[in-house]
Design an enzyme around this catalytic site. Structure first.
Site, short mmCIF file in Angstrom:
data_model
loop_
_atom_site.label_atom_id
_atom_site.label_comp_id
_atom_site.label_asym_id
_atom_site.label_seq_id
_atom_site.Cartn_x
_atom_site.Cartn_y
_atom_site.Cartn_z
N ARG A 1 8.12 8.61 -4.35
CA ARG A 1 7.25 8.14 -3.26
C ARG A 1 6.26 7.09 -3.76
O ARG A 1 5.92 6.15 -3.05
CB ARG A 1 6.50 9.30 -2.61
CG ARG A 1 7.37 10.22 -1.82
CD ARG A 1 7.97 9.49 -0.60
NE ARG A 1 8.86 10.38 0.12
CZ ARG A 1 10.16 10.17 0.27
NH1 ARG A 1 10.73 9.10 -0.23
NH2 ARG A 1 10.90 11.03 0.94
N GLU B 1 8.15 4.04 -3.89
CA GLU B 1 8.36 3.59 -2.52
C GLU B 1 7.10 2.88 -1.99
O GLU B 1 7.20 1.83 -1.35
CB GLU B 1 8.69 4.79 -1.63
CG GLU B 1 8.96 4.42 -0.19
CD GLU B 1 9.29 5.63 0.65
OE1 GLU B 1 10.13 5.49 1.55
OE2 GLU B 1 8.69 6.71 0.44
N SER C 1 -6.13 -5.01 -13.98
CA SER C 1 -5.86 -4.47 -15.31
C SER C 1 -5.44 -3.01 -15.24
O SER C 1 -5.98 -2.23 -14.46
CB SER C 1 -7.12 -4.59 -16.18
OG SER C 1 -6.91 -3.96 -17.43
#
Length: 146
Positions: A87, A90, A113
């Site tokens: 996820r 995703e 960063s």
């Protein structure tokens, strides 16, 4: 001791002692997210923190030395199948370009960063289902022209 052996030993001891990362972080005065990352071998610990972690878990100097060692940050490049990690991939896949556009519109051409960085994981209780709050806090690094 290498990082993989270190991680296996730490996780086994954590399970044996019925500890949580949150409890360990609280007891040691360390961020549980950073502590977890160091114990999983993705960050090096300063000597004093490495010694404290090793002592807390009942390990000797070889564990502290492994915690101090600089990691090689390599991970599997295939998309993971673990649902939680998938996820996150995703989210970056769907919103990565959006985040890049919004960040660069606000800050200019550059990156966030992951070195000068902190992360928090919080639980927000909600009657419709508890929520996960991830806070990623990284220094903006502008690209330079020469």
């Amino acid at each position: 001791m290498d990082k993989a052996t270190m991680t296996e030993a730490i996780i086994a001891r954590k399970i044996e002692k019925e500890l949580t990362w949150e409890q360990m972080g609280s007891d040691l005065g360390m961020s549980p997210v950073w502590l977890t990352s160091a114990c999983l071998g993705m960050n090096s610990a300063p000597a004093e923190k490495a010694a404290a972690i090793a002592e807390y878990l009942g390990f000797d100097q070889s564990m502290a030395t492994a915690l101090e060692a600089y990691p090689t940050k390599i991970w599997d490049q295939a998309v993971p199948t673990d649902p939680l990690i998938y996820r996150l991939y995703e989210i970056v896949g769907v919103y990565g370009d959006t985040l890049k556009e919004v960040i660069q519109e606000k800050f200019g051409d550059g990156i966030m960063s992951a070195i000068d960085f902190s992360m928090e994981v919080d639980k927000i209780e909600d009657p419709k289902g508890d929520r996960v709050l991830l806070t990623l806090n990284g220094k903006f690094l502008p690209y330079k022209s020469w």
